[in-house]
Design a protein around this motif. Structure first.
Motif, PDB file in Angstrom:
ATOM      1  N   ALA A  61       0.821  -1.208   0.000  1.00  0.00           N
ATOM      2  CA  ALA A  61       0.000   0.000   0.000  1.00  0.00           C
ATOM      3  C   ALA A  61       0.859   1.264   0.000  1.00  0.00           C
ATOM      4  CB  ALA A  61      -0.937   0.004   1.203  1.00  0.00           C
ATOM      5  N   LEU A  62       1.996   1.218   0.674  1.00  0.00           N
ATOM      6  CA  LEU A  62       2.874   2.389   0.746  1.00  0.00           C
ATOM      7  C   LEU A  62       3.635   2.616  -0.547  1.00  0.00           C
ATOM      8  CD1 LEU A  62       4.469   1.898   4.275  1.00  0.00           C
ATOM      9  CD2 LEU A  62       2.849   3.673   3.610  1.00  0.00           C
ATOM     10  N   GLY A  63       3.970   1.548  -1.236  1.00  0.00           N
ATOM     11  CA  GLY A  63       4.858   1.647  -2.390  1.00  0.00           C
ATOM     12  C   GLY A  63       6.299   1.510  -1.914  1.00  0.00           C
ATOM     13  N   GLU A  64       7.155   1.068  -2.794  1.00  0.00           N
ATOM     14  CA  GLU A  64       8.537   0.770  -2.396  1.00  0.00           C
ATOM     15  C   GLU A  64       9.294   1.982  -1.864  1.00  0.00           C
ATOM     16  OE1 GLU A  64      10.429  -1.986  -1.905  1.00  0.00           O
ATOM     17  OE2 GLU A  64       8.502  -2.970  -2.140  1.00  0.00           O
ATOM     18  N   GLU A  65       9.105   3.139  -2.503  1.00  0.00           N
ATOM     19  CA  GLU A  65       9.866   4.321  -2.087  1.00  0.00           C
ATOM     20  C   GLU A  65       9.473   4.777  -0.684  1.00  0.00           C
ATOM     21  OE1 GLU A  65      10.631   8.895  -3.532  1.00  0.00           O
ATOM     22  OE2 GLU A  65      10.147   7.388  -5.049  1.00  0.00           O
ATOM     23  N   ARG A  66       8.175   4.898  -0.441  1.00  0.00           N
ATOM     24  CA  ARG A  66       7.718   5.329   0.891  1.00  0.00           C
ATOM     25  C   ARG A  66       8.050   4.284   1.947  1.00  0.00           C
ATOM     26  NH1 ARG A  66       1.763   7.314   0.796  1.00  0.00           N
ATOM     27  NH2 ARG A  66       2.267   7.843   2.935  1.00  0.00           N
ATOM     28  N   TYR A  67       7.907   3.008   1.588  1.00  0.00           N
ATOM     29  CA  TYR A  67       8.260   1.946   2.530  1.00  0.00           C
ATOM     30  C   TYR A  67       9.732   2.039   2.902  1.00  0.00           C
ATOM     31  CZ  TYR A  67       9.868  -2.491   4.261  1.00  0.00           C
ATOM     32  OH  TYR A  67      10.492  -3.446   5.015  1.00  0.00           O
ATOM     33  N   ALA A  68      10.598   2.169   1.878  1.00  0.00           N
ATOM     34  CA  ALA A  68      12.043   2.226   2.135  1.00  0.00           C
ATOM     35  C   ALA A  68      12.402   3.419   3.013  1.00  0.00           C
ATOM     36  CB  ALA A  68      12.805   2.281   0.810  1.00  0.00           C
ATOM     37  N   GLU A  69      11.764   4.564   2.785  1.00  0.00           N
ATOM     38  CA  GLU A  69      12.031   5.755   3.604  1.00  0.00           C
ATOM     39  C   GLU A  69      11.618   5.527   5.052  1.00  0.00           C
ATOM     40  OE1 GLU A  69       9.935   8.963   1.753  1.00  0.00           O
ATOM     41  OE2 GLU A  69      11.257   8.991   0.006  1.00  0.00           O
ATOM     42  N   ALA A  70      10.407   5.001   5.260  1.00  0.00           N
ATOM     43  CA  ALA A  70       9.910   4.769   6.618  1.00  0.00           C
ATOM     44  C   ALA A  70      10.755   3.725   7.332  1.00  0.00           C
ATOM     45  CB  ALA A  70       8.448   4.339   6.581  1.00  0.00           C
ATOM     46  N   ASN A  71      11.095   2.660   6.630  1.00  0.00           N
ATOM     47  CA  ASN A  71      11.900   1.597   7.212  1.00  0.00           C
ATOM     48  C   ASN A  71      13.280   2.130   7.625  1.00  0.00           C
ATOM     49  OD1 ASN A  71      12.313  -1.240   7.865  1.00  0.00           O
ATOM     50  ND2 ASN A  71      13.771  -1.209   6.172  1.00  0.00           N
ATOM     51  N   ALA A  72      13.908   2.905   6.744  1.00  0.00           N
ATOM     52  CA  ALA A  72      15.227   3.458   7.046  1.00  0.00           C
ATOM     53  C   ALA A  72      15.163   4.421   8.227  1.00  0.00           C
ATOM     54  CB  ALA A  72      15.799   4.154   5.815  1.00  0.00           C
ATOM     55  N   LEU A  73      14.107   5.223   8.294  1.00  0.00           N
ATOM     56  CA  LEU A  73      13.950   6.175   9.392  1.00  0.00           C
ATOM     57  C   LEU A  73      13.869   5.455  10.734  1.00  0.00           C
ATOM     58  CD1 LEU A  73      13.425   9.202  10.134  1.00  0.00           C
ATOM     59  CD2 LEU A  73      11.003   8.633  10.010  1.00  0.00           C
ATOM     60  N   ILE A  74      13.044   4.436  10.798  1.00  0.00           N
ATOM     61  CA  ILE A  74      12.887   3.688  12.055  1.00  0.00           C
ATOM     62  C   ILE A  74      14.165   2.919  12.381  1.00  0.00           C
ATOM     63  CG2 ILE A  74      11.561   1.872  13.220  1.00  0.00           C
ATOM     64  CD1 ILE A  74       9.203   2.724  11.333  1.00  0.00           C
ATOM     65  N   ARG A  75      14.765   2.297  11.367  1.00  0.00           N
ATOM     66  CA  ARG A  75      16.020   1.563  11.567  1.00  0.00           C
ATOM     67  C   ARG A  75      17.108   2.483  12.123  1.00  0.00           C
ATOM     68  NH1 ARG A  75      18.132   0.672   6.279  1.00  0.00           N
ATOM     69  NH2 ARG A  75      19.041   2.699   6.698  1.00  0.00           N
ATOM     70  N   ASP A  76      17.269   3.654  11.501  1.00  0.00           N
ATOM     71  CA  ASP A  76      18.312   4.584  11.924  1.00  0.00           C
ATOM     72  C   ASP A  76      18.066   5.125  13.323  1.00  0.00           C
ATOM     73  OD1 ASP A  76      19.463   4.072   9.475  1.00  0.00           O
ATOM     74  OD2 ASP A  76      18.857   5.994   8.586  1.00  0.00           O
ATOM     75  N   ALA A  77      16.784   5.341  13.667  1.00  0.00           N
ATOM     76  CA  ALA A  77      16.455   5.783  15.021  1.00  0.00           C
ATOM     77  C   ALA A  77      16.849   4.722  16.033  1.00  0.00           C
ATOM     78  CB  ALA A  77      14.971   6.115  15.133  1.00  0.00           C
ATOM     79  N   GLY A  78      16.590   3.461  15.721  1.00  0.00           N
ATOM     80  CA  GLY A  78      16.979   2.371  16.608  1.00  0.00           C
ATOM     81  C   GLY A  78      18.492   2.297  16.776  1.00  0.00           C
ATOM     82  N   ARG A  79      19.206   2.484  15.684  1.00  0.00           N
ATOM     83  CA  ARG A  79      20.675   2.484  15.767  1.00  0.00           C
ATOM     84  C   ARG A  79      21.180   3.623  16.633  1.00  0.00           C
ATOM     85  NH1 ARG A  79      22.271   1.187   9.488  1.00  0.00           N
ATOM     86  NH2 ARG A  79      21.774  -1.031   9.578  1.00  0.00           N
ATOM     87  N   ALA A  80      20.573   4.788  16.463  1.00  0.00           N
ATOM     88  CA  ALA A  80      20.990   5.947  17.268  1.00  0.00           C
ATOM     89  C   ALA A  80      20.738   5.681  18.754  1.00  0.00           C
ATOM     90  CB  ALA A  80      20.247   7.204  16.812  1.00  0.00           C
ATOM     91  N   LEU A  81      19.620   5.039  19.061  1.00  0.00           N
ATOM     92  CA  LEU A  81      19.346   4.694  20.458  1.00  0.00           C
ATOM     93  C   LEU A  81      20.356   3.688  20.970  1.00  0.00           C
ATOM     94  CD1 LEU A  81      15.465   4.341  20.541  1.00  0.00           C
ATOM     95  CD2 LEU A  81      16.842   6.068  21.692  1.00  0.00           C
ATOM     96  N   GLY A  82      20.781   2.790  20.126  1.00  0.00           N
ATOM     97  CA  GLY A  82      21.756   1.787  20.530  1.00  0.00           C
ATOM     98  C   GLY A  82      23.095   2.395  20.906  1.00  0.00           C
ATOM     99  N   ASP A  83      23.385   3.552  20.343  1.00  0.00           N
ATOM    100  CA  ASP A  83      24.639   4.236  20.646  1.00  0.00           C
ATOM    101  C   ASP A  83      24.573   5.013  21.958  1.00  0.00           C
ATOM    102  OD1 ASP A  83      25.708   3.259  18.308  1.00  0.00           O
ATOM    103  OD2 ASP A  83      25.276   5.069  17.152  1.00  0.00           O
ATOM    104  N   ALA A  84      23.360   5.153  22.507  1.00  0.00           N
ATOM    105  CA  ALA A  84      23.184   5.960  23.731  1.00  0.00           C
ATOM    106  C   ALA A  84      23.755   5.263  24.948  1.00  0.00           C
ATOM    107  CB  ALA A  84      21.709   6.234  23.961  1.00  0.00           C
TER     108      ALA A  84
END
Length: 84
Positions: A61-84
């Motif tokens: 439903a999102l389409g590949e581009e929007r999915y990839a953006e949302a997935n990367a955003l959440i993934r990167d946020a998790g990584r940033a938290l892991g560095d805390a």
């Protein structure tokens, strides 16, 4: 806490509800664990994984581009938290 998708509600609305609950919960867990930040980070990262699973359900439903953006955003946020 695991989430449930209710059958009596339209799927887009339910997935939106799940996403909102996971985001609000992650923020609450980060602020609720003041002294034990590690527990809050761990819980928030788990919620991030649930968020990624939820948007994976919405991929078509999102389409590949929007999915990839949302997935990367959440993934990167998790990584940033892991560095805390």
């Amino acid at each position: 806490m695991a989430f449930q998708i209710r059958r009596d509600t339209p799927l887009p609305r339910e997935l939106g509800r799940v996403i909102q609950e996971q985001l609000v919960g992650a923020l609450a867990e980060l602020s609720a664990h003041g002294d034990t930040l590690r527990k809050g980070v761990y819980s928030a990262r788990k919620r991030g994984k649930r968020l990624r699973a939820t948007i994976r359900l919405m991929r078509a439903a999102l389409g590949e581009e929007r999915y990839a953006e949302a997935n990367a955003l959440i993934r990167d946020a998790g990584r940033a938290l892991g560095d805390a």
